[in-house]
Design a protein around this motif. Sequence first.
Motif, PDB file in Angstrom:
ATOM      1  N   ASP A   5     -21.714 -23.517 -16.571  1.00 19.12           N
ATOM      2  CA  ASP A   5     -21.123 -23.084 -15.319  1.00 19.12           C
ATOM      3  C   ASP A   5     -21.487 -21.615 -15.134  1.00 19.12           C
ATOM      4  OD1 ASP A   5     -17.672 -23.176 -14.098  1.00 19.12           O
ATOM      5  OD2 ASP A   5     -19.583 -23.030 -13.078  1.00 19.12           O
ATOM      6  N   HIS A  35     -11.327 -28.294 -16.379  1.00 20.60           N
ATOM      7  CA  HIS A  35     -10.797 -28.397 -15.022  1.00 20.60           C
ATOM      8  C   HIS A  35      -9.311 -28.691 -15.031  1.00 20.60           C
ATOM      9  CE1 HIS A  35     -14.787 -27.992 -13.465  1.00 20.60           C
ATOM     10  NE2 HIS A  35     -15.206 -28.880 -14.351  1.00 20.60           N
ATOM     11  N   SER A 286      -2.371 -28.977  -2.703  1.00 25.13           N
ATOM     12  CA  SER A 286      -2.837 -28.402  -3.973  1.00 25.13           C
ATOM     13  C   SER A 286      -2.454 -29.270  -5.168  1.00 25.13           C
ATOM     14  CB  SER A 286      -2.306 -26.968  -4.151  1.00 25.13           C
ATOM     15  OG  SER A 286      -0.903 -26.954  -4.168  1.00 25.13           O
ATOM     16  N   GLN A 289      -5.166 -32.426  -5.104  1.00 30.87           N
ATOM     17  CA  GLN A 289      -6.593 -32.155  -5.330  1.00 30.87           C
ATOM     18  C   GLN A 289      -7.031 -32.324  -6.785  1.00 30.87           C
ATOM     19  OE1 GLN A 289      -8.061 -28.525  -3.600  1.00 30.87           O
ATOM     20  NE2 GLN A 289     -10.081 -28.821  -4.495  1.00 30.87           N
ATOM     21  N   PRO A 290      -6.320 -31.720  -7.765  1.00 27.81           N
ATOM     22  CA  PRO A 290      -6.746 -31.921  -9.164  1.00 27.81           C
ATOM     23  C   PRO A 290      -6.685 -33.390  -9.583  1.00 27.81           C
ATOM     24  CG  PRO A 290      -5.017 -30.226  -9.046  1.00 27.81           C
ATOM     25  CD  PRO A 290      -5.189 -30.780  -7.660  1.00 27.81           C
ATOM     26  N   TRP A 291      -5.760 -34.154  -9.009  1.00 25.61           N
ATOM     27  CA  TRP A 291      -5.670 -35.581  -9.342  1.00 25.61           C
ATOM     28  C   TRP A 291      -6.915 -36.314  -8.862  1.00 25.61           C
ATOM     29  CZ3 TRP A 291       0.079 -36.408  -7.425  1.00 25.61           C
ATOM     30  CH2 TRP A 291       0.945 -35.781  -8.340  1.00 25.61           C
ATOM     31  N   ARG A 292      -7.365 -35.981  -7.659  1.00 28.81           N
ATOM     32  CA  ARG A 292      -8.588 -36.629  -7.151  1.00 28.81           C
ATOM     33  C   ARG A 292      -9.792 -36.220  -7.996  1.00 28.81           C
ATOM     34  NH1 ARG A 292      -6.302 -35.307  -2.219  1.00 28.81           N
ATOM     35  NH2 ARG A 292      -7.748 -33.584  -1.851  1.00 28.81           N
ATOM     36  N   GLU A 293      -9.843 -34.931  -8.369  1.00 25.56           N
ATOM     37  CA  GLU A 293     -10.965 -34.456  -9.199  1.00 25.56           C
ATOM     38  C   GLU A 293     -10.965 -35.166 -10.547  1.00 25.56           C
ATOM     39  OE1 GLU A 293     -10.407 -30.233  -9.313  1.00 25.56           O
ATOM     40  OE2 GLU A 293     -11.138 -29.951  -7.255  1.00 25.56           O
ATOM     41  N   ALA A 294      -9.774 -35.573 -11.001  1.00 26.86           N
ATOM     42  CA  ALA A 294      -9.667 -36.254 -12.303  1.00 26.86           C
ATOM     43  C   ALA A 294      -9.924 -37.747 -12.177  1.00 26.86           C
ATOM     44  CB  ALA A 294      -8.288 -36.004 -12.904  1.00 26.86           C
ATOM     45  N   THR A 297      -9.204 -40.907  -6.915  1.00 25.33           N
ATOM     46  CA  THR A 297      -9.749 -40.584  -5.590  1.00 25.33           C
ATOM     47  C   THR A 297      -8.927 -41.163  -4.451  1.00 25.33           C
ATOM     48  OG1 THR A 297     -11.217 -42.459  -5.907  1.00 25.33           O
ATOM     49  CG2 THR A 297     -12.136 -40.291  -6.346  1.00 25.33           C
TER      50      THR A 297
END
Length: 327
Positions: A5, A35, A286, A289-294, A297
Amino acid sequence: MTDHDEASAVRPSTLAWASRHLAPGERIVRTEALHGGITAEVRRLTIGTRDGGTRHLVLRSFVDPSSAASAEDWLTRESGALTVLAGTDVPAPALVAVDPSAAHCEYPSLLMTHRPGRTVLDDEGLEARVPLLARQLVAIHAVRPVERPREYVALTTAETVVVPKGADAAAWAAAIDVIREPAPSYEGRFLHRDFQPGNVLFDVPPGRPAGARITGVVDWAAASWGPADLDVSHCSTNLALLHGPAWGRRFAEAYEEAGGVLAAAASERLYWRVRDALACSEEVRSVAQPWREAGRTELTTRAVEERLDAYVTGLMGGPGDGAVSHH
């Protein structure tokens, strides 16, 4: 040193600071972004040891300018909590070093040991995980620190609640009226204050979700002193949004089954449950969002708002809360 990164690689002075806290002959051989954090950058540092092996540390840095003012307070609290937990059986990281005012690092930073395991946010195996989460929270609330952390802060007010579009207006109005009342008196406990599945690490045997066990509880930046109900309500809200409204109610039951003690009066328990659910209304975006990234979806902001509405409606005695479905 490799870094996946490069755009936000760890800055030289922060690396130098972290390196000063290693054992003689050790060095940082790799950094990788982890993340899931909303306010801070979290990185795993791979440390080369003298015998040719490796171990891991975790570096949390508050790089967001908007959080700079709070970062010192958060890191001071987190380092204080990790120090308190060092002598307990709560599987928290161990504190290695902290630079809350960025005296040595580019940004306010904390260095801690790395806990094994991973967060588990999927529905599969939930029935086995809920009692584990409840038992873990009972153990956290049993910690008796010599020096109490500061009193909890509840930022939500009747005026700041965001009623989701299409929500049950009567139920939400009634819920908002609940938090207009003064907070009930309570017996203080050591609180995590953000205890929810995103901050708990599990070891799950392949193909055996029911064999999960907790290996770590992380993110102690909001540790405080307050009612057990507040931590229970926060985890309940998160479970309701992640897995469906009935699981919020189920968690409170599991907490009591594990020996935890909640407020005696139903009206007091309702106060804390509603207060946390309404606090969530202000940050659905907010949270989701982290749940979708994990990988979850399907948990769009809208889907989460609908679950929050059903949960609040259920708390207020409406039809919003179904029974837990046993798969």
